[in-house]
Enzyme design. Structure first.
Site, PDB file in Angstrom:
ATOM      1  N   ARG A 260      29.713  50.160  43.905  1.00  0.00           N
ATOM      2  CA  ARG A 260      29.062  49.403  44.973  1.00  0.00           C
ATOM      3  C   ARG A 260      29.179  50.165  46.283  1.00  0.00           C
ATOM      4  O   ARG A 260      30.252  50.640  46.641  1.00  0.00           O
ATOM      5  CB  ARG A 260      29.697  48.019  45.119  1.00  0.00           C
ATOM      6  CG  ARG A 260      29.531  47.161  43.872  1.00  0.00           C
ATOM      7  CD  ARG A 260      30.081  45.772  44.037  1.00  0.00           C
ATOM      8  NE  ARG A 260      30.043  45.041  42.779  1.00  0.00           N
ATOM      9  CZ  ARG A 260      30.522  43.819  42.595  1.00  0.00           C
ATOM     10  NH1 ARG A 260      31.096  43.188  43.606  1.00  0.00           N
ATOM     11  NH2 ARG A 260      30.450  43.232  41.414  1.00  0.00           N
ATOM     12  N   ARG A 275      38.916  46.699  48.329  1.00  0.00           N
ATOM     13  CA  ARG A 275      37.458  46.860  48.313  1.00  0.00           C
ATOM     14  C   ARG A 275      37.122  48.345  48.180  1.00  0.00           C
ATOM     15  O   ARG A 275      37.274  49.117  49.121  1.00  0.00           O
ATOM     16  CB  ARG A 275      36.848  46.276  49.590  1.00  0.00           C
ATOM     17  CG  ARG A 275      35.345  46.075  49.528  1.00  0.00           C
ATOM     18  CD  ARG A 275      34.830  45.418  50.795  1.00  0.00           C
ATOM     19  NE  ARG A 275      35.365  44.091  50.972  1.00  0.00           N
ATOM     20  CZ  ARG A 275      34.865  42.983  50.431  1.00  0.00           C
ATOM     21  NH1 ARG A 275      33.796  43.061  49.668  1.00  0.00           N
ATOM     22  NH2 ARG A 275      35.423  41.808  50.645  1.00  0.00           N
ATOM     23  N   GLU A 347      40.135  36.491  46.702  1.00  0.00           N
ATOM     24  CA  GLU A 347      39.258  36.408  45.537  1.00  0.00           C
ATOM     25  C   GLU A 347      39.597  37.490  44.514  1.00  0.00           C
ATOM     26  O   GLU A 347      39.785  38.658  44.857  1.00  0.00           O
ATOM     27  CB  GLU A 347      37.804  36.572  45.969  1.00  0.00           C
ATOM     28  CG  GLU A 347      36.816  36.559  44.816  1.00  0.00           C
ATOM     29  CD  GLU A 347      35.488  37.212  45.161  1.00  0.00           C
ATOM     30  OE1 GLU A 347      34.808  37.660  44.225  1.00  0.00           O
ATOM     31  OE2 GLU A 347      35.156  37.296  46.367  1.00  0.00           O
ATOM     32  N   SER A 350      34.777  35.809  40.236  1.00  0.00           N
ATOM     33  CA  SER A 350      33.695  34.848  40.472  1.00  0.00           C
ATOM     34  C   SER A 350      33.029  34.567  39.138  1.00  0.00           C
ATOM     35  O   SER A 350      32.731  35.508  38.390  1.00  0.00           O
ATOM     36  CB  SER A 350      32.664  35.398  41.457  1.00  0.00           C
ATOM     37  OG  SER A 350      33.147  35.404  42.770  1.00  0.00           O
ATOM     38  N   ARG A 389      41.979  44.611  41.747  1.00  0.00           N
ATOM     39  CA  ARG A 389      42.548  43.505  42.525  1.00  0.00           C
ATOM     40  C   ARG A 389      43.706  42.851  41.771  1.00  0.00           C
ATOM     41  O   ARG A 389      44.650  42.354  42.387  1.00  0.00           O
ATOM     42  CB  ARG A 389      41.463  42.484  42.864  1.00  0.00           C
ATOM     43  CG  ARG A 389      40.433  43.037  43.836  1.00  0.00           C
ATOM     44  CD  ARG A 389      39.566  41.961  44.439  1.00  0.00           C
ATOM     45  NE  ARG A 389      38.622  42.524  45.408  1.00  0.00           N
ATOM     46  CZ  ARG A 389      37.978  41.835  46.336  1.00  0.00           C
ATOM     47  NH1 ARG A 389      38.162  40.521  46.419  1.00  0.00           N
ATOM     48  NH2 ARG A 389      37.156  42.432  47.168  1.00  0.00           N
TER      49      ARG A 389
END
Length: 425
Positions: A260, A275, A347, A350, A389
């Site tokens: 990403r 990230r 987070e 998801s 993460r």
């Protein structure tokens, strides 16, 4: 993608649902464009029908040796032949314009999704696990990780910001986490897949990243896209297929690198391993009938929670509000893990139900038993979990005062029985 027929039938309901997501009314322009398109189609069909009628009439006129009538009819045919390409071009243009507008509109939220503008408006569903207390000041992962092999400097020197070289104990832990997660999800009935990491335009269009989020993706010199998540590859397995109802549900899982550009997250989490431009993730995708999708959403979320339970990491489940959901989602649960170094939840997964939104873009359908027609499938996706993460969460939750990190019991078999990661630098 939305069904223009449903928008035509109830434009007010469509705009009201969009308003919950903070999107301006769209139905008027969509319906007007659709009316123009349908009128052009009708004119084209009328012209085709008239041309066929004239062909027969010309034959009759010639048979009756009525040359004057035949010539007049032939002139009308010539006029129609000139008009038809213009009508066909107009139809193609209007269809393309309508498709482009529909492709840029997000999915409609489910009825139980709370309205809100951002993460502060998300709703807590439940919390599980008790955050650990330490006899020392808990440190963040970027203070713990370098001694165990998280090499931020070399990664950045090699590839730039948001890239990390992982070596030694940290690399072993990361691989153990990924394999454990994949095994856990497979035990829940998800078929393991090793999918392509490079895909074509139609694949990322099908899952909703294109055209709106192209800047968040990496593109290769030959025009392919690096997958931002294995959701793209796994969901597109059923692209342009008609499945039998007996085949459903279909469940896939994959452990892959994800890429990403993070263009939409500039300035966020620039420090540490939270990230990254490249990261590993275990993805789940389910393809189901519409009546299965509610239960499947709960099932997939529980599967991801099972990973956190097994690792004994405290977490909470959040129901995202309309302003915090992704483009393709009708409802999303976020799982947020407790990070003692940051003293807050972050987070880590998801899980979303996309209803038939992606299926329409992919033309993925099924044939209900006993019916001749087809319906669009429902698609769901979720992570179980983001590996990097989770590594961060293990480092912070299992940290020891001397800089070592205890290995969660469930991971020890994946590390040859190792119970403690000790600093090597």
């Amino acid at each position: 993608m939305h069904d223009i027929r449903l928008i035509r039938d109830d434009p007010a309901a469509f705009d009201a649902a969009l308003a919950k997501r903070g999107v301006a009314p769209q139905s008027a322009s969509l319906v007007t464009l659709d009316e123009q398109r349908r009128a052009t189609i009708a004119d084209s069909q009328t012209a085709q029908t008239r041309r066929n009628e004239l062909s027969k009439a010309i034959g009759q006129a010639k048979a009756q040796k009525d040359e004057a009538r035949a010539q007049a009819l032939m002139a009308e045919v010539a006029s129609l032949k000139e008009a038809l390409p213009t009508l066909e071009a107009d139809e193609a243009r209007l269809s393309s314009e309508l498709g482009d507008l529909l492709a840029a509109i997000p999915n409609l939220p489910a009825a139980d999704v709370p309205e809100g503008g951002g993460e502060d408006d998300n709703a807590l569903v439940h919390t599980r696990g008790t955050p650990a207390t330490f006899a020392f000041a808990a440190r963040e992962h970027d203070a713990i990780g370098p001694a165990l092999g998280l090499d931020f400097e070399t990664g950045a020197a090699m590839s730039g910001a948001r890239f990390t070289l992982v070596r030694g104990p940290a690399a072993r832990l990361q691989r153990a986490l990924g394999q454990f997660m994949l095994d856990h999800v497979a035990e829940e009935g998800f078929e393991q897949v090793s999918p392509p990491l490079l895909v074509r335009d139609e694949a990322v269009f099908g899952t909703g990243q294109l055209p709106k989020f192209a800047e968040d993706l990496f593109r290769t010199t030959d025009g392919r896209w690096l997958i931002p998540t294995a959701e793209v590859s796994l969901t597109n397995i059923v692209r342009e297929q008609i499945l039998s109802e007996a085949e459903l549900p279909i469940r896939f899982t994959a452990l892959t690198p994800c890429f990403r550009s993070e263009a939409g997250a500039a300035g966020r989490d620039t420090r540490g391993y939270i990230r990254q431009h490249q990261f590993d993730k275990v993805e789940m995708v389910s393809i189901v009938t519409p009546d299965m999708s509610e239960a499947e959403h709960e099932r997939m979320t529980a599967c991801a929670e099972g990973v956190l339970d097994a690792l004994q990491l405290p977490f909470r489940r959040m129901l995202l509000c309309t302003g915090d959901m992704g483009f393709t989602a009708a409802r999303t649960y976020d799982l947020e893990v407790w990070l003692p170094g940051q003293a807050r939840y972050r987070e880590i997964s998801s899980v979303s139900t996309c209803t038939d939104f992606q299926a329409r873009r992919m033309n993925a359908r099924y044939r209900p038993e006993g019916e001749k027609g087809t319906r669009f499938v429902h698609t769901l996706n979720g992570s179980a979990l983001a590996v990097g993460r989770t590594l961060v969460a293990v480092l912070e939750n299992y940290q020891q005062e001397d800089g070592s990190v205890a290995v969660p019991a469930v991971l020890q078999p994946y590390l040859g029985g190792l119970t403690l990661l000790e600093p090597t630098r």
